[in-house]
Motif scaffolding. Structure first.
Motif, PDB file in Angstrom:
ATOM      1  N   GLU A   1      -5.685   4.786  11.660  1.00  0.00           N
ATOM      2  CA  GLU A   1      -5.227   3.692  10.798  1.00  0.00           C
ATOM      3  C   GLU A   1      -5.883   3.818   9.432  1.00  0.00           C
ATOM      4  OE1 GLU A   1      -6.478   0.041  12.694  1.00  0.00           O
ATOM      5  OE2 GLU A   1      -8.382   0.952  13.269  1.00  0.00           O
ATOM      6  N   VAL A   2      -5.166   3.393   8.416  1.00  0.00           N
ATOM      7  CA  VAL A   2      -5.703   3.408   7.052  1.00  0.00           C
ATOM      8  C   VAL A   2      -5.142   2.227   6.267  1.00  0.00           C
ATOM      9  CG1 VAL A   2      -5.998   5.922   6.835  1.00  0.00           C
ATOM     10  CG2 VAL A   2      -3.829   4.878   6.160  1.00  0.00           C
ATOM     11  N   ALA A   3      -5.825   1.953   5.146  1.00  0.00           N
ATOM     12  CA  ALA A   3      -5.244   1.104   4.091  1.00  0.00           C
ATOM     13  C   ALA A   3      -5.515   1.802   2.768  1.00  0.00           C
ATOM     14  CB  ALA A   3      -5.863  -0.284   4.105  1.00  0.00           C
ATOM     15  N   GLY A   4      -4.562   1.695   1.865  1.00  0.00           N
ATOM     16  CA  GLY A   4      -4.707   2.346   0.563  1.00  0.00           C
ATOM     17  C   GLY A   4      -3.526   1.996  -0.316  1.00  0.00           C
ATOM     18  N   THR A   5      -3.185   2.932  -1.190  1.00  0.00           N
ATOM     19  CA  THR A   5      -2.052   2.698  -2.088  1.00  0.00           C
ATOM     20  C   THR A   5      -1.057   3.847  -1.959  1.00  0.00           C
ATOM     21  OG1 THR A   5      -3.362   3.722  -3.835  1.00  0.00           O
ATOM     22  CG2 THR A   5      -3.298   1.319  -3.791  1.00  0.00           C
ATOM     23  N   VAL A   6       0.199   3.544  -2.250  1.00  0.00           N
ATOM     24  CA  VAL A   6       1.231   4.577  -2.173  1.00  0.00           C
ATOM     25  C   VAL A   6       0.989   5.582  -3.307  1.00  0.00           C
ATOM     26  CG1 VAL A   6       3.697   5.056  -2.431  1.00  0.00           C
ATOM     27  CG2 VAL A   6       2.937   3.065  -1.105  1.00  0.00           C
ATOM     28  N   ALA A   7       0.804   6.862  -2.926  1.00  0.00           N
ATOM     29  CA  ALA A   7       0.592   7.916  -3.927  1.00  0.00           C
ATOM     30  C   ALA A   7       1.902   8.605  -4.272  1.00  0.00           C
ATOM     31  CB  ALA A   7      -0.409   8.939  -3.399  1.00  0.00           C
ATOM     32  N   GLU A   8       2.782   8.740  -3.271  1.00  0.00           N
ATOM     33  CA  GLU A   8       4.037   9.458  -3.502  1.00  0.00           C
ATOM     34  C   GLU A   8       5.040   9.041  -2.430  1.00  0.00           C
ATOM     35  OE1 GLU A   8       3.324  13.686  -3.700  1.00  0.00           O
ATOM     36  OE2 GLU A   8       5.464  14.126  -3.433  1.00  0.00           O
ATOM     37  N   VAL A   9       6.271   8.843  -2.865  1.00  0.00           N
ATOM     38  CA  VAL A   9       7.335   8.503  -1.914  1.00  0.00           C
ATOM     39  C   VAL A   9       8.121   9.777  -1.642  1.00  0.00           C
ATOM     40  CG1 VAL A   9       9.393   7.096  -1.549  1.00  0.00           C
ATOM     41  CG2 VAL A   9       7.424   6.129  -2.751  1.00  0.00           C
ATOM     42  N   GLY A  10       8.159  10.200  -0.387  1.00  0.00           N
ATOM     43  CA  GLY A  10       8.786  11.460  -0.026  1.00  0.00           C
ATOM     44  C   GLY A  10      10.308  11.387  -0.072  1.00  0.00           C
ATOM     45  N   PRO A  11      10.958  12.558   0.105  1.00  0.00           N
ATOM     46  CA  PRO A  11      12.424  12.580   0.080  1.00  0.00           C
ATOM     47  C   PRO A  11      13.000  11.790   1.252  1.00  0.00           C
ATOM     48  CG  PRO A  11      11.536  14.690   0.824  1.00  0.00           C
ATOM     49  CD  PRO A  11      10.370  13.882   0.359  1.00  0.00           C
ATOM     50  N   GLY A  12      14.107  11.134   1.012  1.00  0.00           N
ATOM     51  CA  GLY A  12      14.815  10.458   2.106  1.00  0.00           C
ATOM     52  C   GLY A  12      14.219   9.131   2.529  1.00  0.00           C
ATOM     53  N   VAL A  13      13.198   8.652   1.831  1.00  0.00           N
ATOM     54  CA  VAL A  13      12.615   7.347   2.190  1.00  0.00           C
ATOM     55  C   VAL A  13      13.583   6.252   1.754  1.00  0.00           C
ATOM     56  CG1 VAL A  13      10.761   5.717   1.636  1.00  0.00           C
ATOM     57  CG2 VAL A  13      10.218   8.108   2.166  1.00  0.00           C
TER      58      VAL A  13
END
Ligand SMILES: NC(=O)c1ccc[n+]([C@@H]2O[C@H](COP(=O)([O-])OP(=O)(O)OC[C@H]3O[C@@H](n4cnc5c(N)ncnc54)[C@H](OP(=O)(O)O)[C@@H]3O)[C@@H](O)[C@H]2O)c1
Length: 338
Positions: free
Chosen positions: A64-76
């Motif tokens: 499990e983690v918490a953080g921030t979105v760094a990159e949105v991958g293809p097809g999301v």
């Protein structure tokens, strides 16, 4: 990127912070810049070589983690955007600066929570929610016995049982842990190491017993469990901290109670099952974390370690010292708007 490596399975001293390639988000995945992760017992087993990750998953520890979105991958397809504060359930890979996650396993961080608190939510709370509602089928008014009531999963289960209108009662290994569970909403608590908690549960319930038992202990407690299980009760086994072997007339006693013994694991479930669980939890439980002054649900943080001290964090857990979750800060500067 930095990550915790286990070159040779073994004790906490075998955990080493090293450098590994940064993951790239595949189709349908979101890359998270990790602020914090949290420990789970499964991590200690995996470190010892006893609980390998499911095939194809990261062999880095961390569920499990918490953080921030760094990159949105293809097809999301979801609404995830860079810099957004998120937390996620993982099959592995949490003890690292970045982790790529199927978008279905992401949850937004409720406004009232810091990223440090959010790291303590996914595995323990989704497990507790699943055990209580999807596996144990607990109802309002029923008595739910939660073993290890001050554990990561236990502190979540007590609060979720209360929220559902059930009556949580707990066992724990010390008076301080019982008190901690009672402060979270447990109606009664019993030491598992002294006396007989089955007598305590039967006494508290006027002989009725526990309708649901959430059991991460197994072997050493089976006789007491079956003795204090209510007729038609559900005994949910989800861990074996007290051993796996059972000797004696378990089946006969269980049959007399018309009891159901149900087992459950979360990590090995399908992506679809986990996605449905995340959706149900997001809709029915996550809103109760949001009030910053008096939230109905709150993650319980026992302690916070730096990534470099990961071995000490594991020792702390394996000594059964924690009340609630042990959080590990991975990237201190990634505060995500805290
Ligand atoms: N099946 C699943 O899907 C799933 C998912 C998550 C976690 N789990 C399991 O859930 C359990 C709790 O996880 P967690 O992360 O919440 O653990 P945790 O916070 O480390 O707490 C575990 C607690 O269990 C108690 N305990 C340990 N050994 C015991 C024994 N021999 N007899 C009785 N009590 C014992 C200790 O509390 P006291 O001092 O009170 O005895 C210990 O602090 C673990 O077994 C874990 O593997 C299962």
């Amino acid at each position: 990127m930095l990550a915790v490596c286990v070159d040779v399975p073994g004790g906490p001293e075998n955990l080493r912070v090293g450098t590994v390639p940064k993951p790239r988000p595949k189709d349908g995945e979101v890359l998270i810049k990790v602020h914090a992760t949290a420990l789970n017992r499964a991590d200690t087993l995996q470190r010892r070589g006893l609980y390998p990750p499911p095939p194809g998953e990261s062999d880095i520890l961390g569920l499990e983690v918490a953080g921030t979105v760094a990159e949105v991958g293809p097809g999301v397809r979801g609404p995830w955007v860079p810099e957004e504060r998120v937390m996620a359930l993982l099959c592995g890979g949490g003890y690292a600066e970045y982790v790529a996650v199927p978008e279905e396993l992401l949850l937004p961080v409720p406004p009232g929570l810091t990223l440090c608190q959010a790291a303590a939510v996914p595995e323990a709370w989704l497990t507790a929610y699943q055990l209580l509602h999807l596996v144990g089928n607990g109802y309002a008014g029923e008595v739910v016995l939660v073993h290890a009531g001050a554990s990561g999963v236990g502190t979540a289960a007590v609060q979720l049982a209360r929220l559902a209108g059930a009556v949580p009662v707990v066992t724990a290994g010390s008076a301080q842990k019982v008190d901690a569970a009672v402060a979270l909403g447990a109606a009664a608590g019993f030491l598992h190491s002294q006396g007989d908690f089955a007598d305590g549960v039967l006494g508290y319930t006027g002989g009725h017993g526990a309708d649901v038992i959430l059991d991460c202990v197994g072997g050493t407690m089976w006789e007491r469990n079956v003795r204090c299980l209510a007729v038609d009760g559900r005994w949910v086994l989800y861990g074996t901290l007290g051993g796996k072997a059972v000797q004696g007339d378990l089946l006969g006693h269980l049959l007399k109670k018309r009891g159901r013994l149900i087992t459950s694991l979360l990590r090995s479930r399908s992506l679809q099952y986990k996605a449905d669980l995340v959706k149900a939890f997001s809709e029915r439980a996550l809103p109760f974390f949001t009030d910053p002054h008096q939230p109905a649900l709150k993650p319980v943080i026992d302690s916070v370690f730096d990534l470099q001290d990961i071995g000490e964090a594991h020792k702390h857990m394996e000594a059964n010292r924690n009340k609630g979750k042990i959080v590990v800060i991975v990237t201190p500067q990634n505060q995500g708007g805290e």
